[in-house]
Design a protein around this motif. Structure first.
Motif, PDB file in Angstrom:
ATOM      1  N   LEU A  24      -0.996   0.185   4.894  1.00  0.00           N
ATOM      2  CA  LEU A  24      -0.613   0.373   3.494  1.00  0.00           C
ATOM      3  C   LEU A  24      -1.731  -0.152   2.599  1.00  0.00           C
ATOM      4  CD1 LEU A  24       1.897   1.468   2.041  1.00  0.00           C
ATOM      5  CD2 LEU A  24       2.687  -0.907   1.819  1.00  0.00           C
ATOM      6  N   VAL A  25      -2.106   0.630   1.607  1.00  0.00           N
ATOM      7  CA  VAL A  25      -3.225   0.292   0.721  1.00  0.00           C
ATOM      8  C   VAL A  25      -2.706   0.262  -0.714  1.00  0.00           C
ATOM      9  CG1 VAL A  25      -5.529   0.927  -0.078  1.00  0.00           C
ATOM     10  CG2 VAL A  25      -4.866   1.372   2.291  1.00  0.00           C
ATOM     11  N   ASP A  26      -2.904  -0.850  -1.377  1.00  0.00           N
ATOM     12  CA  ASP A  26      -2.546  -0.997  -2.794  1.00  0.00           C
ATOM     13  C   ASP A  26      -3.788  -0.685  -3.630  1.00  0.00           C
ATOM     14  OD1 ASP A  26      -1.256  -1.540  -5.136  1.00  0.00           O
ATOM     15  OD2 ASP A  26      -1.491  -3.727  -4.986  1.00  0.00           O
ATOM     16  N   LEU A  27      -3.695   0.334  -4.484  1.00  0.00           N
ATOM     17  CA  LEU A  27      -4.836   0.799  -5.269  1.00  0.00           C
ATOM     18  C   LEU A  27      -4.810   0.213  -6.673  1.00  0.00           C
ATOM     19  CD1 LEU A  27      -4.959   4.598  -4.331  1.00  0.00           C
ATOM     20  CD2 LEU A  27      -6.291   2.735  -3.364  1.00  0.00           C
ATOM     21  N   PRO A  28      -5.964   0.170  -7.325  1.00  0.00           N
ATOM     22  CA  PRO A  28      -5.989  -0.191  -8.754  1.00  0.00           C
ATOM     23  C   PRO A  28      -5.264   0.862  -9.584  1.00  0.00           C
ATOM     24  CG  PRO A  28      -8.175  -0.401  -7.760  1.00  0.00           C
ATOM     25  CD  PRO A  28      -7.328   0.300  -6.759  1.00  0.00           C
ATOM     26  N   ASP A  29      -5.079   0.571 -10.848  1.00  0.00           N
ATOM     27  CA  ASP A  29      -4.396   1.502 -11.748  1.00  0.00           C
ATOM     28  C   ASP A  29      -5.261   2.734 -11.975  1.00  0.00           C
ATOM     29  OD1 ASP A  29      -2.521  -0.514 -11.927  1.00  0.00           O
ATOM     30  OD2 ASP A  29      -3.420  -1.346 -13.755  1.00  0.00           O
ATOM     31  N   HIS A  30      -4.654   3.922 -11.853  1.00  0.00           N
ATOM     32  CA  HIS A  30      -5.425   5.150 -12.084  1.00  0.00           C
ATOM     33  C   HIS A  30      -5.740   5.351 -13.566  1.00  0.00           C
ATOM     34  CE1 HIS A  30      -2.283   7.616 -13.966  1.00  0.00           C
ATOM     35  NE2 HIS A  30      -1.421   7.090 -13.111  1.00  0.00           N
ATOM     36  N   ASP A  31      -5.025   4.653 -14.456  1.00  0.00           N
ATOM     37  CA  ASP A  31      -5.303   4.761 -15.893  1.00  0.00           C
ATOM     38  C   ASP A  31      -5.946   3.485 -16.422  1.00  0.00           C
ATOM     39  OD1 ASP A  31      -3.158   3.090 -15.571  1.00  0.00           O
ATOM     40  OD2 ASP A  31      -1.940   3.978 -17.174  1.00  0.00           O
ATOM     41  N   SER A  32      -6.594   2.750 -15.534  1.00  0.00           N
ATOM     42  CA  SER A  32      -7.217   1.491 -15.935  1.00  0.00           C
ATOM     43  C   SER A  32      -8.323   1.731 -16.955  1.00  0.00           C
ATOM     44  CB  SER A  32      -7.780   0.769 -14.706  1.00  0.00           C
ATOM     45  OG  SER A  32      -8.506  -0.381 -15.092  1.00  0.00           O
ATOM     46  N   ALA A  89      -9.257  -4.182  -6.924  1.00  0.00           N
ATOM     47  CA  ALA A  89      -9.872  -3.529  -5.775  1.00  0.00           C
ATOM     48  C   ALA A  89      -8.780  -3.165  -4.787  1.00  0.00           C
ATOM     49  CB  ALA A  89     -10.915  -4.438  -5.126  1.00  0.00           C
ATOM     50  N   PRO A  90      -8.981  -2.147  -3.951  1.00  0.00           N
ATOM     51  CA  PRO A  90      -7.972  -1.780  -2.953  1.00  0.00           C
ATOM     52  C   PRO A  90      -7.710  -2.922  -1.988  1.00  0.00           C
ATOM     53  CG  PRO A  90      -9.598  -0.030  -3.199  1.00  0.00           C
ATOM     54  CD  PRO A  90     -10.118  -1.212  -3.954  1.00  0.00           C
ATOM     55  N   LEU A  91      -6.433  -3.141  -1.704  1.00  0.00           N
ATOM     56  CA  LEU A  91      -5.989  -4.190  -0.794  1.00  0.00           C
ATOM     57  C   LEU A  91      -5.184  -3.530   0.305  1.00  0.00           C
ATOM     58  CD1 LEU A  91      -5.720  -7.290  -0.289  1.00  0.00           C
ATOM     59  CD2 LEU A  91      -3.586  -7.171  -1.596  1.00  0.00           C
ATOM     60  N   ALA A  92      -5.446  -3.887   1.571  1.00  0.00           N
ATOM     61  CA  ALA A  92      -4.827  -3.210   2.709  1.00  0.00           C
ATOM     62  C   ALA A  92      -3.964  -4.170   3.495  1.00  0.00           C
ATOM     63  CB  ALA A  92      -5.887  -2.601   3.614  1.00  0.00           C
ATOM     64  N   CYS A  93      -2.887  -3.631   4.032  1.00  0.00           N
ATOM     65  CA  CYS A  93      -2.009  -4.372   4.928  1.00  0.00           C
ATOM     66  C   CYS A  93      -1.758  -3.498   6.145  1.00  0.00           C
ATOM     67  CB  CYS A  93      -0.696  -4.727   4.241  1.00  0.00           C
ATOM     68  SG  CYS A  93       0.465  -5.652   5.289  1.00  0.00           S
ATOM     69  N   SER A  94      -2.153  -3.985   7.319  1.00  0.00           N
ATOM     70  CA  SER A  94      -2.025  -3.219   8.557  1.00  0.00           C
ATOM     71  C   SER A  94      -0.973  -3.856   9.428  1.00  0.00           C
ATOM     72  CB  SER A  94      -3.369  -3.168   9.291  1.00  0.00           C
ATOM     73  OG  SER A  94      -3.243  -2.506  10.531  1.00  0.00           O
ATOM     74  N   TRP A  95      -0.012  -3.047   9.927  1.00  0.00           N
ATOM     75  CA  TRP A  95       1.079  -3.570  10.742  1.00  0.00           C
ATOM     76  C   TRP A  95       0.651  -3.780  12.194  1.00  0.00           C
ATOM     77  CZ3 TRP A  95       2.232  -2.474   6.010  1.00  0.00           C
ATOM     78  CH2 TRP A  95       3.442  -2.911   5.453  1.00  0.00           C
ATOM     79  N   THR A  96      -0.398  -3.100  12.664  1.00  0.00           N
ATOM     80  CA  THR A  96      -0.884  -3.245  14.040  1.00  0.00           C
ATOM     81  C   THR A  96      -2.398  -3.257  14.027  1.00  0.00           C
ATOM     82  OG1 THR A  96      -0.762  -0.847  14.320  1.00  0.00           O
ATOM     83  CG2 THR A  96       1.106  -2.142  15.139  1.00  0.00           C
ATOM     84  N   ASP A  97      -2.962  -3.727  15.162  1.00  0.00           N
ATOM     85  CA  ASP A  97      -4.413  -3.731  15.306  1.00  0.00           C
ATOM     86  C   ASP A  97      -4.937  -2.323  15.567  1.00  0.00           C
ATOM     87  OD1 ASP A  97      -4.936  -6.300  14.769  1.00  0.00           O
ATOM     88  OD2 ASP A  97      -5.165  -6.967  16.860  1.00  0.00           O
ATOM     89  N   GLY A 125     -11.521   0.681  12.004  1.00  0.00           N
ATOM     90  CA  GLY A 125     -12.357   1.818  11.637  1.00  0.00           C
ATOM     91  C   GLY A 125     -11.839   2.574  10.435  1.00  0.00           C
ATOM     92  N   LEU A 126     -10.521   2.709  10.347  1.00  0.00           N
ATOM     93  CA  LEU A 126      -9.936   3.388   9.193  1.00  0.00           C
ATOM     94  C   LEU A 126     -10.195   2.620   7.908  1.00  0.00           C
ATOM     95  CD1 LEU A 126      -6.520   4.373  10.797  1.00  0.00           C
ATOM     96  CD2 LEU A 126      -8.394   5.921  10.236  1.00  0.00           C
ATOM     97  N   LEU A 127     -10.094   1.286   7.974  1.00  0.00           N
ATOM     98  CA  LEU A 127     -10.338   0.479   6.788  1.00  0.00           C
ATOM     99  C   LEU A 127     -11.823   0.438   6.447  1.00  0.00           C
ATOM    100  CD1 LEU A 127      -7.858  -2.443   7.496  1.00  0.00           C
ATOM    101  CD2 LEU A 127      -7.558  -0.487   5.965  1.00  0.00           C
ATOM    102  N   ASP A 128     -12.681   0.477   7.463  1.00  0.00           N
ATOM    103  CA  ASP A 128     -14.113   0.587   7.180  1.00  0.00           C
ATOM    104  C   ASP A 128     -14.422   1.889   6.456  1.00  0.00           C
ATOM    105  OD1 ASP A 128     -14.568  -1.828   8.367  1.00  0.00           O
ATOM    106  OD2 ASP A 128     -15.160  -0.985  10.308  1.00  0.00           O
ATOM    107  N   ARG A 129     -13.744   2.952   6.863  1.00  0.00           N
ATOM    108  CA  ARG A 129     -13.938   4.250   6.201  1.00  0.00           C
ATOM    109  C   ARG A 129     -13.524   4.196   4.746  1.00  0.00           C
ATOM    110  NH1 ARG A 129     -10.275   8.986   6.597  1.00  0.00           N
ATOM    111  NH2 ARG A 129     -11.427  10.866   5.990  1.00  0.00           N
TER     112      ARG A 129
END
Length: 669
Positions: A239-247, A196-204, A208-212
């Motif tokens: 920064l968002v880490d996505l699953p494999d596009h060829d999964s 599943a997508p995993l997000a890392c945000s450097w600031t608060d 809303g962007l992550l909810d989107r």
């Protein structure tokens, strides 16, 4: 290093909330209700998804001077802490604050006077004007772009959402952890590793962007405070880490496609084994070639390549990207950023972090992404808006249409009939009485009487006239639609066919008026749409059976001369008769000359009048033809040409809107 949540120890929680651990948190740091630790819960984010600091009610926590632990701040708290520091400890240096933190944490995304805002307004107008002419599927992509642009504009402009995408085993999760400076994303030999997508945000403020992106709170992380990865260069990065596009899992690929359509930029991670994978190039890189300015292509695992092999593979990767149509950002030109690195050893990661920092601080990624989306939508719409030539109704097409209608209504025949009628009336007025009597006798003996011509044209001729009208309508519609895109050409033809309904009947009525007959069935002929000039008596002024053409000034003199010639014949005849019966003295020469003068003078006067009447008769016939032609043309213009012209005006209007959409395209910058 271990990952930390969006709120550090003692971080402000909002009005009425204390510092320290929050009861009810799960072992993964998420709330009992599944809300995240970045202020994304329904009770902590505003309408635009910003954190609680947006309301200006947050309380200071952490250090005694109001500064958060670890030197991190969220903008608003930093400004308050700086103000408090200046008041209480003027000799102590305040916490470092970026220069642009004087602006609100969440602000308008696109200024109303920006080129992108103008393009979005033009695209919105274009879609609105085209709904009645284009299929819903043709406008679906444009509608999606408008919806996504509206959603993005309501969210923080201080954050840049960058997704890391790649194939299985390419090392994207390792690169994600290296950029974050912590073991956030799971790595290993098991495939797929990222589910599943995993997000890392450097600031608060990025809730809303992550909810989107539909990333739950339990999958939202923060870099380790104080680490090299948490430097100011990456402030504002999400920064968002996505699953494999060829999964092998279809759901993973669907998540990749969904998130890639929403992020501001993307880092494609390829490895020496799969950098030329057709699935990557045909499904993603080639369709997204217009998004080159917000695209990074990273060749990972160069530590596995000996010698100059890394440079050779990188050159081949650039070649493939060029074949995909993706511009490369080399020598200061806008385009995709291509570089090589090793996420495992750290070689080249610093360069990527530096490039990514400048990219984030520029804060134009979202604007460029939306501009590229508008370009892509415009490219899809181009076949239904851009004509091959210069479509329209020229003067030649209009004149040819009027000629065909005049031919169908019989304008030339009506003019000839008017000319003959004029000459016939001249012959009746200036002819000899004996000839006029003979003509009356001959007309009385004809079958059907003198009015047999008032029965009208045979049904075969009427059918031919109707076919001529239909052919004229089809021809002018084809001329107007020539070169138009398919939907608009169809709209022009439909307008012409719809307007032509009742046109033959209206022309029949006009022809009947020109012939001087009563218009029967006017209520059913559909003449309501005929121009006012047609109804104003133009047709009633036409010559016809039962109406007399105007007479020239010389007609009374010609009639008087004909009367004199007739009297001479009568006088000479009576004179001769008197001499024959012996009443008068004999002398045949004089009465014979008088009678001969009358007999010769009568036809001579009639011939002279006929010769003199040719010019006026011809002009009268031409005027009658012109009036009937103009009447038929006005009828055709009101019923056919005006609706067709309205469709062409509508097309030109949407074409102007389409030009406005493509005026500031990213490809032209």
């Amino acid at each position: 290093m271990t990952a930390v949540t969006d709120e550090g120890p003692g971080q402000s929680r909002g009005p009425g909330q204390g510092r320290g651990p929050v009861p009810g948190r799960g072992p993964d740091g998420s709330g009992a209700d599944g809300s995240g630790l970045d202020g994304s819960g329904p009770d902590r984010s505003g309408a635009d998804g910003s954190g609680p600091d947006r309301s200006g009610l947050g309380e200071h926590s952490g250090h005694a001077d109001g500064r958060p632990p670890g030197g991190w701040d969220d903008g608003l708290i930093a400004r308050r802490a700086a103000a408090a520091t200046e008041d209480t400890a003027p000799d102590e240096a305040p916490a470092a604050v970026p220069e642009d933190d004087v602006r609100p944490q969440v602000e308008a995304y696109v200024p109303s006077d920006s080129p992108l805002s103008s393009r979005l307004d033009a695209l919105r107008e274009l879609v609105g004007l085209s709904r009645a002419r284009l299929e819903r599927a043709d406008l679906a992509e444009a509608g999606r772009v408008l919806d996504e642009a509206a959603a993005r504009r309501r969210l923080s402009s201080r954050h840049t959402v960058v997704a890391i995408a790649g194939a299985s085993g390419s090392g994207k999760s390792t690169l994600f952890n290296s950029l974050a400076g912590a073991q956030i994303s799971e790595t290993g030999l098991r495939r797929p590793t990222t589910a599943a997508p995993l997000a890392c945000s450097w600031t608060d403020g990025a809730a809303g962007l992550l909810d989107r992106l539909a990333i739950p709170g339990r999958l939202r992380r923060r870099p380790q405070p104080g680490s090299a990865a948490a430097d100011e260069a990456l402030q504002g990065l999400v920064l968002v880490d996505l699953p494999d596009h060829d999964s092998a899992a279809r759901g993973h690929r669907d998540q990749v496609d969904r998130v890639l359509a929403l992020v501001d930029a993307v880092i494609w991670v390829v490895d020496p084994e799969k950098y030329a994978d057709a699935a990557l190039h045909e499904r993603y890189l080639r369709p997204l070639a217009g998004h080159a300015e917000v695209t990074f292509v990273v060749l990972n695992q160069i530590d596995r390549l000996p010698g100059e092999a890394a440079d050779q593979v990188l050159d081949d990767l650039r070649r493939l990207l060029d074949e995909d149509g993706m511009a490369l950002g080399e020598h200061g030109e806008p385009g995709a950023t291509v570089l090589s690195l090793s996420a495992l050893t750290g070689e080249g990661v610093g360069e990527l972090r530096e490039l990514l920092g400048r990219f984030v601080q520029d804060r134009t990624a979202a604007t460029r992404r939306l501009s590229a989306d508008v370009d892509a939508a415009a490219d899809r719409l181009r076949p239904v808006y851009v004509a091959e030539g210069r479509p329209g109704l020229g003067e030649r097409a209009r004149e040819e249409f009027a000629d065909r209608l005049a031919e169908a209504v019989g304008a030339a025949a009506a003019g000839q009939a008017a000319e003959r009628e004029w000459r016939r009336n001249a012959g009746r007025a200036c002819g000899t009485p004996w000839l006029r009597l003979w003509r009356w006798y001959e007309s009385a003996r004809r079958p059907g009487g003198p009015d047999r011509g008032a029965l009208g044209a045979p049904p075969e001729e009427q059918l031919t006239a109707r076919q001529r009208v239909e052919q004229a309508v089809r021809t002018v519609a084809d001329d107007a639609a020539d070169g138009l895109p398919g939907p608009w050409a169809q709209a022009v033809r439909e307008a012409a066919v719809h307007g032509a309904q009742g046109l033959p009947e209206a022309l029949d009525e006009l022809a009947g008026r020109a012939a001087g007959t009563e218009s029967r069935g006017a209520d059913d002929s559909g003449t309501a749409g005929v121009a006012a000039g047609v109804r104003g008596g133009t047709a009633q002024a036409q010559p016809g059976r039962g109406s007399k053409p105007p007479r020239p000034a010389w007609w009374p003199a010609a009639v008087l001369a004909q009367v004199v010639m007739t009297l001479l014949q009568i006088f000479g005849g009576l004179w001769l008769a008197g001499q024959i019966i012996g009443v008068l003295q004999p002398g045949l020469l004089t009465p014979a000359l008088v009678m001969l003068a009358g007999i010769i003078g009568g036809p001579l006067v009639e011939w002279s009048c006929a010769a003199a009447a040719r010019g006026p008769a011809r002009r009268y016939g031409q005027e009658a033809e012109r009036r009937l032609r103009e009447t038929a043309a006005a009828c055709g213009r009101a019923r056919v040409l005006d609706p067709v012209s309205a469709e062409l005006v509508r097309y030109r209007e949407v074409r102007e809107r389409f030009v406005a959409v493509t005026e500031f395209s990213t490809t032209s910058r």
